[in-house]
Design a protein around this motif. Structure first.
Motif, PDB file in Angstrom:
ATOM      1  N   CYS A  94       7.822   0.804   4.385  1.00  0.00           N
ATOM      2  CA  CYS A  94       7.367   1.809   3.416  1.00  0.00           C
ATOM      3  C   CYS A  94       7.352   3.191   4.045  1.00  0.00           C
ATOM      4  O   CYS A  94       7.223   4.195   3.361  1.00  0.00           O
ATOM      5  N   CYS A 143       0.815  -1.219   0.000  1.00  0.00           N
ATOM      6  CA  CYS A 143       0.000   0.000   0.000  1.00  0.00           C
ATOM      7  C   CYS A 143       0.848   1.268   0.000  1.00  0.00           C
ATOM      8  O   CYS A 143       0.414   2.296  -0.493  1.00  0.00           O
ATOM      9  N   GLY A 144       2.017   1.193   0.607  1.00  0.00           N
ATOM     10  CA  GLY A 144       2.881   2.371   0.673  1.00  0.00           C
ATOM     11  C   GLY A 144       2.425   3.415   1.675  1.00  0.00           C
ATOM     12  O   GLY A 144       3.034   4.483   1.765  1.00  0.00           O
ATOM     13  N   CYS A 170       5.134  -4.798   4.070  1.00  0.00           N
ATOM     14  CA  CYS A 170       6.525  -4.338   3.999  1.00  0.00           C
ATOM     15  C   CYS A 170       7.249  -4.449   5.342  1.00  0.00           C
ATOM     16  O   CYS A 170       8.352  -3.930   5.481  1.00  0.00           O
ATOM     17  N   CYS A 221      -1.131  -1.914   5.244  1.00  0.00           N
ATOM     18  CA  CYS A 221      -1.280  -3.351   5.016  1.00  0.00           C
ATOM     19  C   CYS A 221      -0.267  -4.215   5.743  1.00  0.00           C
ATOM     20  O   CYS A 221      -0.528  -5.384   6.017  1.00  0.00           O
ATOM     21  N   GLY A 222       0.909  -3.693   6.016  1.00  0.00           N
ATOM     22  CA  GLY A 222       1.922  -4.461   6.740  1.00  0.00           C
ATOM     23  C   GLY A 222       2.755  -5.407   5.892  1.00  0.00           C
ATOM     24  O   GLY A 222       3.618  -6.106   6.415  1.00  0.00           O
TER      25      GLY A 222
HETATM   26  S1  FES Z   1       3.373  -1.323   2.042  1.00  0.00           S
HETATM   27 FE1  FES Z   1       1.546  -1.485   3.181  1.00  0.00          FE
HETATM   28  S2  FES Z   1       2.195  -0.991   5.164  1.00  0.00           S
HETATM   29 FE2  FES Z   1       3.949  -0.664   3.980  1.00  0.00          FE
END
Ligand code: FES
Ligand code: FES
Lengths: 729, 145
Positions: B61, B41-42, B49, B46-47
């Motif tokens: 991210c 998600c950046g 990363c 979402c977690g």
């Molecule tokens: S890419 Fe989703 S929390 Fe970092």
């Protein structure tokens, strides 16, 4: 156990035409090429080994270490298909599991496509068809391979050999490995058929998945993880509204060259982050040609239009199923209810991405794709190269859900690489992914139906679905078959005993929201309406929803498999005993994708008055259950997906603009909200049915039925809680 | 252009990037070739990363490369070297957790971070997103940790 490494980053892997034996031999291995050519048109499968033929697909490779690699035409996107199909080969060849590997087949440009799904011929993965399509033909091909290996041992060493275990052949106390006879075998003319194994060492067993270890240590290669020497990292930006095309754009932005891709503008950099920043920075400098009617991609305007078509006497109606002349009597024994469902995004965990290397003479593509069949031709049209100059490697998919059946992102990567003259790994930002989906159509569905005076059967039903048509939008409806069968899937051919009925579909036109196939497709909305309506009818009839359904499928002319699954759910839930105080149970049933599935949900109400899903029960008869453990996980996943969609899912459009851009506004189920799940896989010797999609459709009606029982409020418009954010709950 | 020295999976790694604000996620993936850490998600939702930074789960991210300097970074590629990491990986395999697998690096890193914070069994509850819905199997697997 060997894990799999999907993606070769070097060129020179075998091409779509199949395996060249010389290449494999010089690579230090040997291949028993067991091609299997499907002839569309129902002639069924032919299997043969064609020595030295370039025009075949290979299914089984045996190397010098006696490792057996199964080459699979279906795409692994989490459903476990590489494992399930490998189990079939392992059974026929009496292998040991640690010597088994699986890999994705290359995209083939041949027709018949040797890697195409035998159900429909094309090399596509979707509709829960992979096990259904490959079960019999792949077993047959492996059995032929086995008999050929046995014959080869006889030719090479003399005498009569039999199959041993672990990739070996035996004669008395002698034992030879497959690897030592494979070259002889590939020079033999194989039998045209071979008896299937009667063992059950693998089929029906929850074999550990071949791809799991690589998915716990970072070594699994998803599309996004492909590395090609010299590659640049790309990103693209699209019009802010649906259906836009590039009108004007500067040559550069932020010091980087911009590439016109028609419906997108691309940019390259030394890493993805910089590319995404550059693409975002360029957005304000690009102008777009956009569709003239903003209401054609506006959720509210489309919903109003659908309401109008629902009752319009002049709507163009496709009658998908008709029996007799249904008449709906006055209210006492009938319902007249309307359900609605929103557009949905796929939101696969892995965003759209693709890597391409276009040179003057070749085009190599690494893609997380469910749609191999389309890619060589598409890449040929973009590059001007012949289709057989295109090589496609299928990577693992970080979720497919129907989205990666499309090829828009593949086209962008190929186009970028062609224009830039370097290998390109294109990765969309999550925002571009949400805004440029092929969305599940919204639907407005009216059900008028009546029960008989004894409350036992459905005497009449008029069903009308008004929704945008995927097929009309794509121009894939053929003239003499105007019904959009996908749009009414889940509403036609119901296993219930019914009297007069008319199932209608009215396409909602025009619609400029880009449409696509979302996990469980037509059933994702029609089953909600049908199974909610069945409960509403049971209520009118004063009958228990389980008893009512059993009555509709039981007896002469009924559906024994449906009845068996309903009874299995009855046992699993201990149906006659209600759930704990403060909870209520609802249920739903589906016959679809070649399987039968019944589901029940126990729900409660939170202090904030919202639904809490406590427990979900599922009984499924999917025919022969190749890997029951994988089936259970698919059902668990389908339930999670279904709960997210029912409670919160939906993509709203305002004048063409998608309103959700990232997961923060696309509420999905989290771990602490996952209900307990109990799954019964009903033992069945029928041909395998589908699984991947079957877990989704029953969730919404089961939840709505449970909620109606718990609160007295019937929810007919999904989602339950629109506008939820990830911060909630 | 700026050069940073990072400690990743016990090794010292030097990277030269255009901008020190670049998230660690993309430095790991695109500059160090450690693609096990995923982009979902950046925006820290979402977690996917998640990595461990000095033993604590962090969303890579949202951590710039310059902030990561001087800290010990553990990614999924280095998980087997870590006692808790190896246990979690074995539990994931034993319970056949991954489906598509894309979220699982982050799930594992969050889980191991919770283990390091002293959590066990049902108190381990990674708050990451899994679109495939592997939560039931994650609960089974974490129950054994
Ligand atoms: S890419 Fe989703 S929390 Fe970092
Ligand atoms: S396993 Fe696919 S998103 Fe979690």
């Amino acid at each position: 156990m060997k894990d799999i490494r999907e993606t070769e980053t070097s060129s020179g892997d075998e091409k779509g035409e199949g395996i060249s034996r010389r290449d494999l031999l010089t690579a230090g291995g040997a291949a028993l090429v067991v091609p299997f050519v499907f002839t569309p048109g129902g002639e069924g499968a032919k299997a043969a080994i064609v020595p030295g033929s370039g025009a075949v697909g290979a299914y089984i490779k045996i190397d010098t270490t006696n490792t057996v690699t199964v080459v699979i035409g279906a795409t692994e996107m989490g459903q476990g298909i590489l494992t399930g199909l490998s189990q079939l080969v392992a059974e026929e060849l009496n292998l040991n599991w640690p010597q088994v590997r699986a890999e994705h087949a290359p995209a083939s440009t041949l027709w018949p496509n040797p890697y195409g799904n035998p159900l429909f011929g094309a090399q596509l993965t979707g509709g829960s068809t992979s096990t259904r399509g490959w079960y019999a033909p792949l077993r047959q091909a492996a059995a032929i391979a086995r008999d050929t290996l046995i014959a080869a041992a006889g030719k090479q060493f003399g005498g009569v050999w039999t199959l041993g275990q672990g990739g070996a052949l035996r004669k008395g106390t002698s034992r030879v490995l497959f690897s030592s006879v494979v070259v002889t075998a590939s020079g033999l003319t194989p039998p045209t058929t071979a008896a299937l194994a009667t063992t059950t060492r693998f089929i029906g067993k929850s074999m550990p998945r071949l791809d799991v270890p690589s998915k716990t240590d970072g070594s699994a290669v998803f599309g996004m993880d492909v590395k090609v020497p010299g590659m640049k990292f790309g990103s693209t930006i699209h019009a802010p509204v649906q259906g836009g095309k590039v009108k004007t754009m500067p040559a550069t932005s932020g010091g980087a060259r911009l590439y016109n891709l028609g419906t997108a503008v691309g940019v390259l950099a030394d890493d993805t982050w910089t590319a995404i920043q550059l693409a975002r920075g360029a957005a304000s400098q690009i102008t777009w040609d956009v569709p003239t009617d903003p209401n054609a991609a506006d959720s509210a305007a489309l919903a109003a239009h659908a309401q109008q078509l629902m009752t319009s006497p002049t709507a163009s109606v496709f009658v998908a199923e008709v029996v007799g002349s249904p008449r709906i009597p006055p209210a006492a024994r009938s319902i007249d209810v309307t359900y609605s469902l929103p557009f949905m995004a796929h939101a696969t965990m892995e965003v759209m991405n693709c890597t391409a290397n276009v040179t003057p003479t070749s085009c190599e593509i690494w893609a997380p794709t469910q749609g191999q069949q389309f890619i060589p031709g598409l890449a040929a049209s973009i590059t001007g190269l012949p289709a057989d100059a295109v090589t496609v490697h299928t990577t693992l998919l970080g979720g497919g859900l129907g989205r990666k059946f499309e090829t828009d992102y593949v086209a962008e990567a190929v186009n970028l690489s062609k224009q830039a003259g370097v290998p390109v790994k294109l990765i969309w930002s999550r925002e571009e992914d949400f805004k440029n989906d092929y969305y599940r159509p919204s639907a407005l569905i009216r059900v008028q139906a009546a029960v008989g005076s004894a409350g036992l059967g459905i005497t009449n039903m008029i069903y009308r679905n008004v929704s945008p048509s995927i097929n009309i939008q794509r121009g894939t409806l053929s003239g003499n078959n105007p019904e959009d069968t996908g749009a009414v899937a889940g509403a036609v051919g119901l296993p219930y005993r019914m009297g007069a009925r008319r199932i209608e579909y009215v396409p909602l036109l025009p619609c400029d929201v880009r449409l696509g196939y979302w996990r469980s497709v037509g059933e994702s909305y029609n089953t909600f309406a049908v199974e909610s309506a069945i409960d509403e009818l049971a209520l009118v009839a004063g009958r228990d929803p389980m008893e009512f359904r059993k009555g509709l499928v039981g007896g002469t002319g009924g559906s024994p498999r449906s009845l068996r699954v309903l009874k299995a759910l009855e046992t699993l839930t201990n149906w006659s005993v209600p759930p704990p105080a403060g909870q209520a149970r609802g249920m739903a049933f589906l016959s679809g994708f070649g399987s039968f599935i019944a589901m029940a949900a126990d729900v409660a109400q939170s202090t904030a008055g919202q639904m809490v899903v406590k427990k979900v029960y599922c009984a499924i008869d999917c025919g022969v259950a190749v890997n029951p453990g994988a089936i259970e996980t698919q059902i668990q996943g389908g339930i999670a997906h279904g709960i997210s969609a029912t409670l919160w899912g939906g993509m709203n459009f305002v004048k063409g603009k998608p309103q959700v851009q990232n997961f923060n506004h696309y509420r999905m189920l989290k771990l602490n909200e996952m209900p307990q799940v109990a799954v019964t896989v009903v033992p069945s010797s029928f041909a395998p049915g589908g699984v991947g999609e079957t877990g989704v459709p029953c969730v919404a009606p089961a939840l709505a039925n449970a909620w109606a029982k718990l609160t007295g409020t019937r929810v007919r418009n999904l989602p339950f809680y629109p506008g939820a954010t990830m911060g909630d709950g | 252009m700026a050069t940073y020295t990072l400690n990743v999976n016990g090794q010292s790694q030097t990277v030269t990037v255009a901008n020190g604000d670049m998230p660690l996620l993309w430095v790991l993936r695109d500059h160090l070739g450690l693609t096990g850490t995923k982009y979902g998600c950046g925006i820290e939702v979402c977690g996917a990363c998640t990595v461990l930074v000095n033993g604590q789960p962090e969303k890579s991210c949202d951590m710039s490369v310059k902030e990561a300097v001087g800290r010990k970074i553990l990614t999924v590629e280095g998980l087997a070297q870590d006692v808790d990491g190896a246990k979690a990986q074995a539990a994931w395999v034993a319970h056949q957790v991954p489906q598509c697998g894309f979220c699982q690096s982050g799930m594992l890193m969050s889980t191991v971070g919770e283990m390091k914070a002293g959590n066990h069994g049902s108190s381990i509850r990674p708050n990451n997103l899994c679109v495939c819905g592997t939560y039931a199997r994650i609960k089974e697997a974490t129950q054994t940790l």
